[in-house]
Design a protein around this motif. Structure first.
Motif, PDB file in Angstrom:
ATOM      1  N   ASP A 136       0.911  -1.055  -0.083  1.00 56.04           N
ATOM      2  CA  ASP A 136       0.045  -0.160  -0.105  1.00 56.04           C
ATOM      3  C   ASP A 136       0.940   1.344  -0.176  1.00 56.04           C
ATOM      4  OD1 ASP A 136      -1.979   2.016   0.599  1.00 56.04           O
ATOM      5  OD2 ASP A 136      -2.887   1.025   2.214  1.00 56.04           O
ATOM      6  N   ASP A 137       0.787   1.897  -1.132  1.00 59.14           N
ATOM      7  CA  ASP A 137       2.031   3.236  -1.318  1.00 59.14           C
ATOM      8  C   ASP A 137       1.334   4.361  -0.644  1.00 59.14           C
ATOM      9  OD1 ASP A 137       0.032   3.948  -2.904  1.00 59.14           O
ATOM     10  OD2 ASP A 137       1.095   3.591  -4.913  1.00 59.14           O
ATOM     11  N   GLN A 138      -0.028   4.151  -0.137  1.00 54.65           N
ATOM     12  CA  GLN A 138      -0.834   5.408   0.492  1.00 54.65           C
ATOM     13  C   GLN A 138      -0.938   6.675  -0.371  1.00 54.65           C
ATOM     14  OE1 GLN A 138      -2.059   5.100   3.574  1.00 54.65           O
ATOM     15  NE2 GLN A 138      -1.300   3.259   4.187  1.00 54.65           N
ATOM     16  N   GLN A 139      -0.907   6.448  -1.499  1.00 53.90           N
ATOM     17  CA  GLN A 139      -1.259   7.846  -2.487  1.00 53.90           C
ATOM     18  C   GLN A 139      -2.722   8.184  -2.373  1.00 53.90           C
ATOM     19  OE1 GLN A 139       0.924   9.080  -4.565  1.00 53.90           O
ATOM     20  NE2 GLN A 139       2.190   7.676  -5.538  1.00 53.90           N
ATOM     21  N   ASP A 140      -3.439   7.121  -1.895  1.00 57.97           N
ATOM     22  CA  ASP A 140      -5.039   7.563  -1.452  1.00 57.97           C
ATOM     23  C   ASP A 140      -5.026   8.190  -0.150  1.00 57.97           C
ATOM     24  OD1 ASP A 140      -4.684   5.300  -0.140  1.00 57.97           O
ATOM     25  OD2 ASP A 140      -6.134   4.114  -1.114  1.00 57.97           O
ATOM     26  N   GLY A 141      -4.088   8.087   0.712  1.00 58.13           N
ATOM     27  CA  GLY A 141      -3.851   8.566   1.952  1.00 58.13           C
ATOM     28  C   GLY A 141      -4.925   8.101   3.084  1.00 58.13           C
ATOM     29  N   THR A 142      -5.368   6.859   2.910  1.00 53.77           N
ATOM     30  CA  THR A 142      -6.389   6.156   3.927  1.00 53.77           C
ATOM     31  C   THR A 142      -5.951   4.909   4.030  1.00 53.77           C
ATOM     32  OG1 THR A 142      -7.901   5.473   2.113  1.00 53.77           O
ATOM     33  CG2 THR A 142      -8.359   7.748   3.110  1.00 53.77           C
ATOM     34  N   GLY A 143      -6.354   4.237   5.279  1.00 48.80           N
ATOM     35  CA  GLY A 143      -6.383   2.940   5.512  1.00 48.80           C
ATOM     36  C   GLY A 143      -4.906   2.327   5.870  1.00 48.80           C
ATOM     37  N   ASN A 144      -4.870   0.866   5.979  1.00 49.03           N
ATOM     38  CA  ASN A 144      -3.685  -0.038   5.696  1.00 49.03           C
ATOM     39  C   ASN A 144      -4.142  -0.963   5.029  1.00 49.03           C
ATOM     40  OD1 ASN A 144      -0.854  -0.773   6.872  1.00 49.03           O
ATOM     41  ND2 ASN A 144      -1.984  -2.634   7.254  1.00 49.03           N
ATOM     42  N   GLY A 145      -3.781  -1.139   3.709  1.00 59.51           N
ATOM     43  CA  GLY A 145      -4.117  -2.190   2.884  1.00 59.51           C
ATOM     44  C   GLY A 145      -5.665  -2.490   2.822  1.00 59.51           C
ATOM     45  N   GLY A 146      -5.940  -3.702   2.420  1.00 57.74           N
ATOM     46  CA  GLY A 146      -7.232  -4.046   1.957  1.00 57.74           C
ATOM     47  C   GLY A 146      -7.422  -5.252   1.243  1.00 57.74           C
ATOM     48  N   ARG A 147      -8.072  -5.128  -0.053  1.00 54.25           N
ATOM     49  CA  ARG A 147      -8.273  -6.279  -1.011  1.00 54.25           C
ATOM     50  C   ARG A 147      -7.071  -6.228  -2.012  1.00 54.25           C
ATOM     51  NH1 ARG A 147     -10.269  -6.887  -5.783  1.00 54.25           N
ATOM     52  NH2 ARG A 147     -11.102  -4.810  -5.660  1.00 54.25           N
ATOM     53  N   LEU A 148      -6.068  -6.853  -2.134  1.00 58.52           N
ATOM     54  CA  LEU A 148      -5.002  -6.751  -2.999  1.00 58.52           C
ATOM     55  C   LEU A 148      -5.418  -7.704  -3.943  1.00 58.52           C
ATOM     56  CD1 LEU A 148      -2.075  -6.079  -4.183  1.00 58.52           C
ATOM     57  CD2 LEU A 148      -1.326  -8.053  -2.682  1.00 58.52           C
ATOM     58  N   SER A 149      -5.407  -7.341  -5.392  1.00 57.90           N
ATOM     59  CA  SER A 149      -5.439  -8.276  -6.573  1.00 57.90           C
ATOM     60  C   SER A 149      -4.079  -8.209  -7.311  1.00 57.90           C
ATOM     61  CB  SER A 149      -6.572  -7.728  -7.345  1.00 57.90           C
ATOM     62  OG  SER A 149      -6.853  -8.434  -8.588  1.00 57.90           O
ATOM     63  N   ILE A 150      -3.307  -9.137  -7.425  1.00 60.30           N
ATOM     64  CA  ILE A 150      -2.264  -9.148  -7.865  1.00 60.30           C
ATOM     65  C   ILE A 150      -2.165 -10.246  -9.231  1.00 60.30           C
ATOM     66  CG2 ILE A 150      -1.342 -10.935  -6.197  1.00 60.30           C
ATOM     67  CD1 ILE A 150       1.350  -9.441  -6.557  1.00 60.30           C
ATOM     68  N   SER A 151      -1.611 -10.086 -10.414  1.00 57.67           N
ATOM     69  CA  SER A 151      -1.354 -11.059 -11.366  1.00 57.67           C
ATOM     70  C   SER A 151      -0.049 -10.987 -11.676  1.00 57.67           C
ATOM     71  CB  SER A 151      -2.537 -10.724 -12.378  1.00 57.67           C
ATOM     72  OG  SER A 151      -2.344  -9.532 -12.963  1.00 57.67           O
ATOM     73  N   PHE A 152       0.414 -12.009 -12.460  1.00 60.06           N
ATOM     74  CA  PHE A 152       1.678 -12.169 -13.140  1.00 60.06           C
ATOM     75  C   PHE A 152       1.508 -12.691 -14.392  1.00 60.06           C
ATOM     76  CE2 PHE A 152       2.535 -12.191  -8.668  1.00 60.06           C
ATOM     77  CZ  PHE A 152       3.883 -11.624  -8.299  1.00 60.06           C
ATOM     78  N   MET A 153       1.588 -11.897 -15.599  1.00 64.77           N
ATOM     79  CA  MET A 153       1.221 -12.145 -16.796  1.00 64.77           C
ATOM     80  C   MET A 153       2.270 -11.904 -17.590  1.00 64.77           C
ATOM     81  SD  MET A 153      -1.764 -13.543 -15.857  1.00 64.77           S
ATOM     82  CE  MET A 153      -2.388 -13.723 -17.598  1.00 64.77           C
ATOM     83  N   ALA A 154       2.357 -12.797 -18.970  1.00 65.11           N
ATOM     84  CA  ALA A 154       3.428 -12.662 -19.840  1.00 65.11           C
ATOM     85  C   ALA A 154       2.766 -11.561 -20.909  1.00 65.11           C
ATOM     86  CB  ALA A 154       3.471 -13.974 -20.563  1.00 65.11           C
ATOM     87  N   THR A 155       3.810 -10.974 -21.711  1.00 63.38           N
ATOM     88  CA  THR A 155       3.093  -9.887 -22.460  1.00 63.38           C
ATOM     89  C   THR A 155       3.890 -10.373 -23.789  1.00 63.38           C
ATOM     90  OG1 THR A 155       3.107  -7.955 -23.397  1.00 63.38           O
ATOM     91  CG2 THR A 155       4.991  -8.345 -21.798  1.00 63.38           C
TER      92      THR A 155
END
Length: 270
Positions: A136-155
């Protein structure tokens, strides 16, 4: 007898109240630290609750060469690709402002090779172990984390090849009407551009040309045509040197094809 039963009932009731009133202990994700990083392959996707994830000195060390505003609610993954290729690591669909940093090396002495907010591109090497930190880079200035959606995809890397035809024609205004073929994949559109130069005894004619082709990067051969517009002096029948470039971009990567040849300029069609 009645007193003992009353005491027993009160004791049981107190125990039930105490059990239900006690707060549940928070548990960070299993991959909260680098020592418990989850091994993943290209194609991996996951949704993780990072509300109780923490940050530590290893996160801070990797971030020193990245510069994210914060590395809160962080979790770790390791990626060891089987083949060379570009990998997209995407956390942009998370419920909070998420970022990614990728390092190589050893714990506490990682060297950053890619980082950024939302979505990053990793130029991965086969057999190399990559330590991937999602946070969480805190760019939105609120909270600590939440629902992380992460994917590793080939391009897929875009490709482009092109050719210039041996002959071209002049139009009624002294311009050179050039044509050729191209083949491209994994991108859209393709821009074909270049210049035509004709050297004459005491002068030269030089003109540029460009054309855009949409929706034709399908791996099959297509034809192109473009007009090199002469200014100051007209092209004449004879030879001209034509240099052409085919430029195409995919989601993250771009590539360029090149072709050059002497072209025979023929008279304008009646």
């Amino acid at each position: 007898m009645h007193l003992n039963r009353a005491v027993t009932v009160l004791s049981v009731a107190a125990a039930i109240v105490a059990a239900t009133a006690a707060p549940a202990l928070a548990a960070p994700p299993t991959n909260d630290t680098i020592d418990n990083a989850i091994p993943v392959d290209v194609g991996y996707r996951a949704v993780v609750n990072t509300t109780d994830a923490t940050t530590d000195s290893v996160d801070a060390q990797l971030n020193r060469s990245c510069g994210a505003p914060a590395t809160d609610a962080s979790v770790w993954y390791t990626l060891q690709p089987a083949a060379d290729g570009a990998v997209i690591i995407d956390v942009s669909r998370s419920s909070y402002s998420a970022g990614v940093a990728v390092g190589v090396g050893t714990r506490g002495s990682l060297q950053t090779v890619a980082c950024g907010p939302g979505t990053i591109l990793l130029d991965a090497q086969a057999g190399q172990t990559y330590y991937v930190l999602a946070f969480d880079d805190q760019q939105d200035g609120t909270g600590n984390g939440g629902r992380l959606s992460i994917s590793f995809m080939a391009t897929d890397t875009p490709t482009a090849t092109l050719a210039v035809s041996r002959s071209a024609r002049l139009d009624d205004n002294g311009n050179a009407v050039l044509h050729g073929t191209f083949r491209c994949e994994n991108g859209n559109p393709i821009q074909i551009s270049g210049e035509a130069i004709q050297i004459r005894t005491f002068t030269s004619v030089q003109a540029q040309f460009a054309t855009l082709r949409f929706g034709q990067c399908d791996g099959t051969r297509h034809s192109w045509e473009a007009v090199a517009r002469a200014f100051g002096a007209d092209f004449r029948t004879g030879s001209a040197l034509v240099s052409s470039f085919g430029f195409v971009c995919g989601t993250f990567l771009c590539t360029e094809g090149f072709s050059e040849r002497v072209v025979r300029l023929r008279p304008a069609q009646p």
